[in-house]
Design a protein around this motif. Structure first.
Motif, PDB file in Angstrom:
ATOM      1  N   ALA A 139      39.845  29.984 -47.510  1.00 33.25           N
ATOM      2  CA  ALA A 139      39.371  31.095 -48.341  1.00 33.25           C
ATOM      3  C   ALA A 139      40.488  32.114 -48.554  1.00 33.25           C
ATOM      4  O   ALA A 139      40.636  32.672 -49.652  1.00 33.25           O
ATOM      5  N   LEU A 140      41.281  32.358 -47.517  1.00 38.26           N
ATOM      6  CA  LEU A 140      42.430  33.249 -47.662  1.00 38.26           C
ATOM      7  C   LEU A 140      43.427  32.686 -48.669  1.00 38.26           C
ATOM      8  O   LEU A 140      43.892  33.404 -49.570  1.00 38.26           O
ATOM      9  N   LEU A 141      43.750  31.409 -48.537  1.00 38.10           N
ATOM     10  CA  LEU A 141      44.736  30.804 -49.432  1.00 38.10           C
ATOM     11  C   LEU A 141      44.261  30.801 -50.879  1.00 38.10           C
ATOM     12  O   LEU A 141      45.025  31.121 -51.802  1.00 38.10           O
ATOM     13  N   GLN A 142      43.012  30.436 -51.078  1.00 40.08           N
ATOM     14  CA  GLN A 142      42.469  30.467 -52.436  1.00 40.08           C
ATOM     15  C   GLN A 142      42.469  31.896 -52.975  1.00 40.08           C
ATOM     16  O   GLN A 142      42.750  32.125 -54.169  1.00 40.08           O
ATOM     17  N   GLY A 143      42.184  32.848 -52.116  1.00 37.49           N
ATOM     18  CA  GLY A 143      42.218  34.249 -52.520  1.00 37.49           C
ATOM     19  C   GLY A 143      43.594  34.697 -52.954  1.00 37.49           C
ATOM     20  O   GLY A 143      43.737  35.475 -53.908  1.00 37.49           O
ATOM     21  N   TYR A 144      44.640  34.208 -52.269  1.00 38.11           N
ATOM     22  CA  TYR A 144      46.006  34.569 -52.661  1.00 38.11           C
ATOM     23  C   TYR A 144      46.338  33.991 -54.035  1.00 38.11           C
ATOM     24  O   TYR A 144      47.013  34.636 -54.844  1.00 38.11           O
ATOM     25  N   ALA A 145      45.888  32.766 -54.294  1.00 37.70           N
ATOM     26  CA  ALA A 145      46.124  32.162 -55.609  1.00 37.70           C
ATOM     27  C   ALA A 145      45.492  33.006 -56.704  1.00 37.70           C
ATOM     28  O   ALA A 145      46.065  33.196 -57.784  1.00 37.70           O
ATOM     29  N   SER A 146      44.313  33.520 -56.430  1.00 37.74           N
ATOM     30  CA  SER A 146      43.594  34.339 -57.402  1.00 37.74           C
ATOM     31  C   SER A 146      44.207  35.728 -57.533  1.00 37.74           C
ATOM     32  O   SER A 146      44.476  36.208 -58.643  1.00 37.74           O
ATOM     33  N   SER A 168      45.584  26.176 -58.167  1.00 38.47           N
ATOM     34  CA  SER A 168      46.430  26.698 -59.234  1.00 38.47           C
ATOM     35  C   SER A 168      46.331  28.217 -59.273  1.00 38.47           C
ATOM     36  O   SER A 168      45.429  28.826 -58.672  1.00 38.47           O
ATOM     37  N   ALA A 169      47.264  28.849 -59.980  1.00 39.95           N
ATOM     38  CA  ALA A 169      47.220  30.296 -60.157  1.00 39.95           C
ATOM     39  C   ALA A 169      45.870  30.680 -60.751  1.00 39.95           C
ATOM     40  O   ALA A 169      45.427  30.110 -61.742  1.00 39.95           O
TER      41      ALA A 169
END
Length: 253
Positions: A181-188, A216-217
């Motif tokens: 969830a953290l990693l996906q949040g950084y992408a967003s 992806s971004a």
């Protein structure tokens, strides 16, 4: 926007056997080359497994001769490859959790884990990070496991101009939802791609979750390994569109 092929090498390390792991890394690298990969990322401490009690005995300097086959293959294939191992810098007794960058042009650089999990300080020292990695027109920021738990780390990568945040990790089943969830949040939040390479099997007493992935971004999950085991998790950008592929271990045997 240029085409790009990146890959997380989800890998089951052989505990404490750096020579066997080097041979298996070479095999995986060759398979990745067959799939057109330009940037290949292995998990945290992939060359030894996550074995803190063995780390001091297994630690290598960045120029260690045993790593030469990995350097040569990265240069010969034109595929920048990041491998994980305990590192000892010349002139220092400190042991660092390192990501060794074997560049496609034959050069080499080092990223060292900046943030340690509780207990790791008994063996390891905090590192100083490292420079962005250039892959064509893209700039990739590296991180190692606990680094991703610090929002400031990803923010600094974005501010430095990173297009991709690439993380070598050891994530258990219990921690998977939280950390991804953290990693996906950084992408967003930072509009950068996020690549995560996790261990595919037990290491250092941890039941690792596998499920390596790329977002992806903007935070869209492009591809994820379905579970544990050795596999290549490949993300391809063609004409600005991301697509994913998982190549399982049967292709390596």
């Amino acid at each position: 926007m240029t085409n790009l092929v990146m890959c997380a090498a989800q890998y089951c390390s052989v505990a404490g056997d750096i020579n066997v792991n080097i041979d298996r890394h070479l095999h995986i690298m060759r398979r990745a080359v067959e799939h057109g990969v330009q940037f290949l990322l292995f998990p945290e401490l992939s060359l030894t497994g996550y074995e803190p009690t063995l780390a001091r005995a297994l630690a290598q300097t960045p120029d260690a001769e045993c790593l030469q086959p990995l350097r040569e293959l990265a240069a010969q294939s034109g595929m920048t490859t990041v491998v994980g191992l305990p590192l000892r810098q010349p002139g220092s007794e400190n042991i660092l959790m390192g990501a060794l960058v074997l560049a496609a042009d034959g050069s080499q650089s080092v990223y060292t884990k900046q943030h340690l999990h509780p207990g790791e300080e008994a063996v390891f020292s905090a590192g100083e990070g490292g420079a962005l990695v250039d892959i064509g027109a893209e700039q990739i920021a590296l991180s190692v496991c606990a680094d991703v738990t610090q929002a400031s780390h990803a923010q600094a990568a974005a501010q430095a101009g990173a297009d991709v945040y690439a993380s070598s990790v050891l994530i258990s089943h219990e921690g998977y939802a939280r950390d991804t969830a953290l990693l996906q949040g950084y992408a967003s939040a930072h509009s950068m791609g996020v690549l995560m390479a996790n261990h595919g099997g037990p290491s250092g007493g941890w039941a690792c979750a596998g499920r390596s992935a790329f977002w992806s971004a903007g935070g869209r999950l492009v591809v994820s390994a379905p579970g544990t085991g050795d596999c290549l998790v490949i993300a391809r950008r063609r004409q600005g569109v991301w697509q994913g592929e998982v190549v399982d271990c049967l292709e390596w045997q």
